[in-house]
Scaffold this motif. Structure first.
Motif, short mmCIF file in Angstrom:
data_model
loop_
_atom_site.label_atom_id
_atom_site.label_comp_id
_atom_site.label_asym_id
_atom_site.label_seq_id
_atom_site.Cartn_x
_atom_site.Cartn_y
_atom_site.Cartn_z
N LEU A 266 30.57 18.72 24.27
CA LEU A 266 30.86 18.12 23.15
C LEU A 266 32.20 18.21 22.69
CD1 LEU A 266 30.15 14.82 21.75
CD2 LEU A 266 29.32 16.95 20.29
N THR A 267 32.48 19.24 22.34
CA THR A 267 33.53 20.20 21.73
C THR A 267 34.94 19.65 22.93
OG1 THR A 267 32.93 21.90 20.32
CG2 THR A 267 34.90 21.94 20.68
N ASP A 268 34.69 20.11 23.54
CA ASP A 268 35.56 20.23 25.26
C ASP A 268 35.67 18.67 25.35
OD1 ASP A 268 35.35 22.63 25.40
OD2 ASP A 268 34.13 23.16 27.35
N ALA A 269 34.26 17.96 25.20
CA ALA A 269 35.18 15.99 25.46
C ALA A 269 36.28 15.97 23.87
CB ALA A 269 33.59 15.54 25.62
N LEU A 270 35.53 16.24 23.28
CA LEU A 270 36.25 15.28 21.70
C LEU A 270 37.63 16.25 22.09
CD1 LEU A 270 33.69 16.00 19.03
CD2 LEU A 270 34.08 13.78 19.86
N ASN A 271 37.56 17.24 22.45
CA ASN A 271 39.46 17.74 22.39
C ASN A 271 40.28 17.17 24.33
OD1 ASN A 271 39.36 20.72 19.97
ND2 ASN A 271 38.17 21.62 21.64
N ASP A 272 39.61 17.22 24.78
CA ASP A 272 40.40 16.34 26.15
C ASP A 272 41.02 14.85 25.75
OD1 ASP A 272 39.94 18.69 27.66
OD2 ASP A 272 38.43 17.84 28.59
N LYS A 273 39.69 14.43 24.63
CA LYS A 273 40.16 13.16 24.58
C LYS A 273 41.48 13.10 23.35
CE LYS A 273 38.07 8.93 22.55
NZ LYS A 273 38.73 8.35 21.08
N ALA A 274 41.14 14.27 22.36
CA ALA A 274 42.45 14.01 21.29
C ALA A 274 43.79 14.42 22.02
CB ALA A 274 41.79 15.31 20.58
N LYS A 275 43.90 15.15 23.42
CA LYS A 275 44.47 15.68 24.17
C LYS A 275 45.85 14.65 24.63
CE LYS A 275 46.53 19.21 26.81
NZ LYS A 275 46.59 20.05 28.43
N ARG A 276 44.62 13.31 25.46
CA ARG A 276 45.07 12.52 26.01
C ARG A 276 45.39 11.40 24.82
NH1 ARG A 276 39.17 11.58 28.80
NH2 ARG A 276 39.36 12.31 27.54
N THR A 277 44.96 11.39 24.49
CA THR A 277 45.08 10.24 23.12
C THR A 277 46.98 10.71 22.10
OG1 THR A 277 42.98 9.58 22.80
CG2 THR A 277 44.76 9.23 21.06
N LEU A 278 47.06 12.00 22.44
CA LEU A 278 48.49 12.58 22.12
C LEU A 278 49.23 12.22 22.86
CD1 LEU A 278 50.03 13.82 19.83
CD2 LEU A 278 49.14 15.99 20.93
N ASP A 279 48.74 12.38 24.21
CA ASP A 279 50.30 12.52 25.25
C ASP A 279 50.11 11.16 25.71
OD1 ASP A 279 49.65 15.10 25.34
OD2 ASP A 279 48.85 15.60 27.31
N GLN A 280 49.37 10.00 25.36
CA GLN A 280 49.84 8.59 25.34
C GLN A 280 50.94 8.20 24.51
OE1 GLN A 280 46.13 6.72 25.07
NE2 GLN A 280 45.32 7.17 27.43
N GLY A 281 51.30 8.56 23.34
CA GLY A 281 52.24 8.33 22.58
C GLY A 281 53.07 8.82 23.12
N ARG A 282 53.21 9.72 23.77
CA ARG A 282 54.33 10.66 24.20
C ARG A 282 55.50 10.09 24.73
NH1 ARG A 282 55.23 16.88 24.92
NH2 ARG A 282 53.31 15.92 23.90
N ILE A 283 56.80 10.00 24.43
CA ILE A 283 58.10 8.71 25.01
C ILE A 283 58.56 9.69 25.96
CG2 ILE A 283 60.76 7.43 24.56
CD1 ILE A 283 58.92 7.51 21.27
N GLU A 284 57.98 9.50 27.32
CA GLU A 284 59.23 10.03 27.97
C GLU A 284 60.62 9.91 27.84
OE1 GLU A 284 57.93 12.19 30.66
OE2 GLU A 284 55.86 11.87 29.85
N ARG A 285 62.00 11.02 28.15
CA ARG A 285 63.19 10.80 28.46
C ARG A 285 63.66 11.10 29.89
NH1 ARG A 285 65.46 12.99 23.03
NH2 ARG A 285 63.79 11.59 21.39
N PRO A 286 64.69 10.40 30.84
CA PRO A 286 65.13 10.75 31.75
C PRO A 286 65.70 11.77 31.65
CG PRO A 286 65.77 8.57 30.86
CD PRO A 286 65.18 9.15 29.66
N ASP A 287 66.01 12.83 32.58
CA ASP A 287 65.69 14.13 32.97
C ASP A 287 67.93 14.00 33.05
OD1 ASP A 287 63.66 15.44 32.90
OD2 ASP A 287 64.11 15.11 34.88
N ASP A 288 68.42 12.17 32.90
CA ASP A 288 70.07 12.87 32.97
C ASP A 288 70.55 13.02 32.14
OD1 ASP A 288 69.42 11.15 35.26
OD2 ASP A 288 69.58 8.91 33.83
N THR A 289 69.71 13.56 31.01
CA THR A 289 70.38 14.45 29.72
C THR A 289 70.95 15.65 29.90
OG1 THR A 289 68.49 14.35 28.71
CG2 THR A 289 69.41 12.70 27.95
N LYS A 290 70.39 16.21 30.57
CA LYS A 290 71.15 17.44 31.00
C LYS A 290 72.08 17.34 31.93
CE LYS A 290 65.85 19.12 30.82
NZ LYS A 290 64.89 19.60 31.73
N GLU A 291 73.43 18.02 30.77
CA GLU A 291 74.38 18.28 31.71
C GLU A 291 74.95 19.67 31.76
OE1 GLU A 291 77.47 14.85 32.01
OE2 GLU A 291 75.27 13.55 31.62
#
Length: 65
Positions: A40-65
């Motif tokens: 149960l603890t592992d499942a809750l931790n995985d769910k929390a991690k997925r929820t956090l990653d869903q809100g992540r904003i992906e930035r293009p790699d073009d800014t690395k110059e």
């Protein structure tokens, strides 16, 4: 100025017993969980991690110059 007479052998044994009991209590907290609780603890931790990653904003790699 009379103090209590203490038997050092008994004092050491009592101290060792209390230390072992403290360690046992810590082990019960750390390792004393059922498989269902661990799952149960592992499942809750995985769910929390997925929820956090869903809100992540992906930035293009073009800014690395």
């Amino acid at each position: 100025m009379s103090g209590d007479v203490v038997n050092l052998r008994q004092f050491r044994k009592q101290k060792a017993r209390s230390e072992k009991e403290r360690q046992a209590e810590q082990n019960r907290l750390t390792f004393g969980r059922t498989k269902a609780e661990k799952t149960l603890t592992d499942a809750l931790n995985d769910k929390a991690k997925r929820t956090l990653d869903q809100g992540r904003i992906e930035r293009p790699d073009d800014t690395k110059e």
